[in-house]
Design an enzyme around this catalytic site. Structure first.
Site, short mmCIF file in Angstrom:
data_model
loop_
_atom_site.label_atom_id
_atom_site.label_comp_id
_atom_site.label_asym_id
_atom_site.label_seq_id
_atom_site.Cartn_x
_atom_site.Cartn_y
_atom_site.Cartn_z
N PRO A 90 0.70 -1.19 0.14
CA PRO A 90 0.10 0.05 -0.01
C PRO A 90 0.90 1.21 0.21
CG PRO A 90 -0.77 -1.48 1.83
CD PRO A 90 0.46 -2.23 1.09
N GLU A 117 3.41 -8.27 8.59
CA GLU A 117 3.69 -6.72 8.69
C GLU A 117 4.72 -6.15 7.51
OE1 GLU A 117 1.94 -5.01 10.99
OE2 GLU A 117 1.12 -7.04 11.19
N ARG A 155 -3.38 -7.93 -20.88
CA ARG A 155 -4.28 -7.76 -21.78
C ARG A 155 -3.77 -6.54 -22.83
NH1 ARG A 155 -7.20 -3.62 -21.02
NH2 ARG A 155 -9.25 -4.15 -22.16
N ASP A 170 -9.67 0.94 -25.41
CA ASP A 170 -10.40 1.09 -24.18
C ASP A 170 -10.75 2.46 -23.78
OD1 ASP A 170 -9.89 -1.63 -23.74
OD2 ASP A 170 -8.09 -1.45 -22.75
#
Ligand code: ADE
Length: 247
Positions: A90, A117, A155, A170
């Protein structure tokens, strides 16, 4: 050229089914991509195959030890020094379509999946080329994030989506959200398909789709419009829609 994905994980079984379906399974079969899992535990130097330990300085949880990860990465690198090492966390750079495109130009990506952790900081300093996050939330490990990256990157590779469809179409390619799609039946529980889509007028259909894409982006994701590379026609439509001239 074939893209290689290596996944360094303590849970290789998590990857057994996601790549066995549909488009990615076909890409593997056609040898457009190769996905390999490597169990970090196999590189533990310990006779009990320990891969984690308590944090220096105290605190809760366990930290993944540096030696097994170093061993796994060095083994991959000894066979291909160009392998690009990504740590999923993150705390990393936010993943988006542009990052997917950049990474799709490499030939060998290695995803290091943390658990608990996280990993000893020296892993990052010594071995990791790039840290990536798939969003502002905390997963139980990097494995699902690695799957997301592999899917989004694969993709984009030539041949993966098949000749009938290319990733260049897209909506995120030009930073607009997708317009609404319909298929039969024409009428369902009182909701009809917009008439223009049955008109056979390709110009009118294209214009309607563009307007809907812009409207949707304006209401749901106005932040995308500031980054969007709009054509003059699209800019004009956006102006009209913003002023509410177009219904
Ligand atoms: N590991 C745990 N949470 C994550 C996230 N949001 N993105 C990437 N890796 C992660």
């Amino acid at each position: 050229m074939r893209m290689r994905f290596d996944i360094l994980t303590l849970f290789p079984e998590m990857f057994s089914s996601p790549f066995q379906e549909s488009i990615l399974a076909r890409a593997i079969e056609k040898d457009l991509i190769q996905i390999r899992t490597i169990n970090i535990r196999d590189f533990s130097l310990d006779k009990h195959q320990v891969v984690d330990d308590t944090p220096y300085g105290g605190g809760q949880g366990m930290v993944m030890k540096v030696e097994p990860i170093a061993g796994a990465i060095e083994w991959v690198k000894s066979k291909d020094p160009s392998a690009w090492i990504i740590y999923l966390t993150p705390q990393g750079k936010p993943f988006n379509q542009e990052v997917a495109r950049e990474l799709s130009s490499r030939s060998h990506l290695v995803f290091l999946c943390g658990r608990y952790e996280g990993v000893d900081e020296r892993v990052k300093e010594l071995f990791v080329d790039e840290e990536i996050s798939i969003g502002d939330y905390i997963l139980t490990g990097g494995e699902l994030a690695a799957m997301v990256l592999i899917d989004a990157i694969s993709r984009l590779l030539p041949g993966v989506l098949g000749s009938e469809r290319s990733a260049g179409e897209d909506s995120f390619f030009n930073s607009l959200l997708e317009y609404p799609q319909y298929t039969r039946p024409f009428s369902f529980r009182g909701e009809d398909v917009p008439e223009v889509l049955l008109s056979g007028n390709h110009g009118a259909i294209a214009l309607w789709r563009k307007k809907e894409a812009i409207k949707r982006t304006l209401t749901r994701r106005p932040d995308l419009l500031t980054k969007a590379k709009l054509s003059d026609e699209e800019k004009k439509l956006l102006e009209e829609i913003s002023k509410n001239k177009v219904s």
